[in-house]
Design an enzyme around this catalytic site. Structure first.
Site, PDB file in Angstrom:
ATOM      1  N   HIS A   9      -0.821  11.500 100.018  1.00 27.91           N
ATOM      2  CA  HIS A   9      -1.228  11.288  98.630  1.00 27.91           C
ATOM      3  C   HIS A   9      -1.526   9.817  98.325  1.00 27.91           C
ATOM      4  O   HIS A   9      -2.078   9.516  97.256  1.00 27.91           O
ATOM      5  CB  HIS A   9      -0.149  11.772  97.659  1.00 27.91           C
ATOM      6  CG  HIS A   9       0.057  13.255  97.676  1.00 27.91           C
ATOM      7  ND1 HIS A   9      -0.979  14.149  97.561  1.00 27.91           N
ATOM      8  CD2 HIS A   9       1.191  14.006  97.802  1.00 27.91           C
ATOM      9  CE1 HIS A   9      -0.505  15.382  97.614  1.00 27.91           C
ATOM     10  NE2 HIS A   9       0.802  15.322  97.772  1.00 27.91           N
ATOM     11  N   ASP A  59      -1.010  21.055 104.171  1.00 30.08           N
ATOM     12  CA  ASP A  59       0.033  20.969 103.150  1.00 30.08           C
ATOM     13  C   ASP A  59      -0.329  21.842 101.945  1.00 30.08           C
ATOM     14  O   ASP A  59      -1.499  22.145 101.719  1.00 30.08           O
ATOM     15  CB  ASP A  59       0.140  19.506 102.711  1.00 30.08           C
ATOM     16  CG  ASP A  59       1.378  19.179 101.923  1.00 30.08           C
ATOM     17  OD1 ASP A  59       2.334  18.663 102.513  1.00 30.08           O
ATOM     18  OD2 ASP A  59       1.384  19.420 100.699  1.00 30.08           O
ATOM     19  N   HIS A 112      -0.180  20.856  98.994  1.00 34.68           N
ATOM     20  CA  HIS A 112      -0.835  19.939  98.068  1.00 34.68           C
ATOM     21  C   HIS A 112      -2.043  19.302  98.749  1.00 34.68           C
ATOM     22  O   HIS A 112      -2.001  18.967  99.934  1.00 34.68           O
ATOM     23  CB  HIS A 112       0.132  18.834  97.627  1.00 34.68           C
ATOM     24  CG  HIS A 112       1.387  19.353  97.002  1.00 34.68           C
ATOM     25  ND1 HIS A 112       2.574  19.458  97.705  1.00 34.68           N
ATOM     26  CD2 HIS A 112       1.641  19.815  95.757  1.00 34.68           C
ATOM     27  CE1 HIS A 112       3.511  19.950  96.911  1.00 34.68           C
ATOM     28  NE2 HIS A 112       2.964  20.180  95.726  1.00 34.68           N
ATOM     29  N   ASP A 168       5.252  22.840 103.065  1.00 33.03           N
ATOM     30  CA  ASP A 168       5.588  23.318 101.732  1.00 33.03           C
ATOM     31  C   ASP A 168       4.694  24.471 101.282  1.00 33.03           C
ATOM     32  O   ASP A 168       4.835  24.954 100.152  1.00 33.03           O
ATOM     33  CB  ASP A 168       5.563  22.180 100.709  1.00 33.03           C
ATOM     34  CG  ASP A 168       4.393  21.240 100.873  1.00 33.03           C
ATOM     35  OD1 ASP A 168       3.497  21.521 101.700  1.00 33.03           O
ATOM     36  OD2 ASP A 168       4.366  20.200 100.187  1.00 33.03           O
TER      37      ASP A 168
END
Length: 306
Positions: free
Chosen positions: A126, A163, A165, A244
């Site tokens: 990120h 991921d 995200h 995740d």
């Protein structure tokens, strides 16, 4: 040739507030599971060195890097964003996490190893070129990709991110770098709500609706990633390995199981064998249910170690 496995006990010194999901127990859970099952004994376990300043400056603005150092506290916590805080041990841990991927590039490109996994925290995908966010300070996988391109024989590298995200930071850093293919699968709509709809020839975004399970995930990866990899023909493959997207993870609503992480890793390894002599470097991103994280990482490592 055994898989090279980087980790360091300094990662435990990166601690955010009590109850924060990105906590020292994450890497501890992976290591404990690998030791209990005997899997770790089959790897070449190493401690990484800290990342070089040049490697960080290839992907991050110098002003941002200076601000991180200036804001690093002697005690307590310093806020980077509402979810991301610096503790006294945070930057040393982040420097090792990024350094592991930089060092992995040298090991792979000199033929000393073919596959690498960095069991590190904090994660990185990120972190954009001029800001940290989403638990991330330095973009570890971007550091590695840029380090690879600095080698005279490397012209094309791929970053594959599974991921839950979106890997917004990696997309931000390489969106105008055609030498880097960035393919990211992610729940949508979901954090971080940035760059998910960016259109570039070298950016492959694979949004997945909440509730997507293994069959839907596999179909989307085969549809989006395989043709892109075959067209691009990377000379080195990087993985942002986020677990995740597991069904039991508290931070997402994608319903993957361990066998799905094994499947996508096998697909990546097969593509790497076709295009770049099987050279793959993987680094840990998300995964916040400790049991699911440990077993999913073990499945990933089994497939990665071939």
């Amino acid at each position: 040739m055994p898989l090279t496995f980087f980790t360091h006990n300094a990662y435990d010194a990166h601690r955010m507030h009590d109850g924060h999901p990105e906590r020292p127990e994450r890497t501890r859970a992976i290591l404990a599971h690998l030791r209990e099952t005997g899997q770790l004994a089959h790897f070449d376990e190493r401690k990484p060195r800290a990342v070089s300043e040049n490697a960080l400056k290839r992907v991050h603005e110098p002003l941002y890097l200076r601000k991180l150092v200036e804001h690093a506290p002697q005690s307590g916590l310093a806020m980077i964003d509402p979810d991301t805080h610096l503790a006294p041990g945070s930057l040393p841990a982040a420097q090792l996490a990024a350094g592991a991927v930089e060092e992995a590039v040298d090991l792979v490109l000199t033929g000393k190893t073919r596959r690498v996994f960095s069991c590190a925290r904090p994660p990185g995908h990120h972190a954009e070129h001029d800001t940290g966010m989403g638990f991330c300070f330095y973009n570890n996988v971007a550091v590695g990709a840029a380090a690879a391109l600095a080698h005279q024989d490397i012209e094309r590298v791929a970053v594959l991110d599974f991921d839950v995200h979106h890997g917004n930071g990696t997309v931000d850093i390489f969106k105008d770098t055609p030498e880097v293919l960035v393919a990211s699968s992610f729940q949508h709509p979901h954090y971080p709500h940035r760059y998910f709809d960016l259109e570039r020839p070298n950016i492959v975004n694979t949004p997945l609706p909440a509730g997507t399970g293994g069959p839907g995930f596999r179909k989307a990866i085969e549809r989006d990633w395989l043709p892109a990899l075959d067209r691009f023909r990377p000379q080195l493959v990087f993985i942002s390995a986020g677990f995740d997207a597991h069904n039991d993870d508290p931070l997402g609503d994608i319903q993957l199981k361990e066998e799905d992480f094994s499947w996508v890793t096998e697909l990546i390894v097969a593509s790497a064998k076709q295009h770049c002599e099987g050279r793959v470097i993987s680094t840990l991103e998300g995964g916040y249910n400790l049991e699911a994280l440990a077993t999913s990482a073990a499945a990933h490592l089994e497939a990665l170690s071939d």
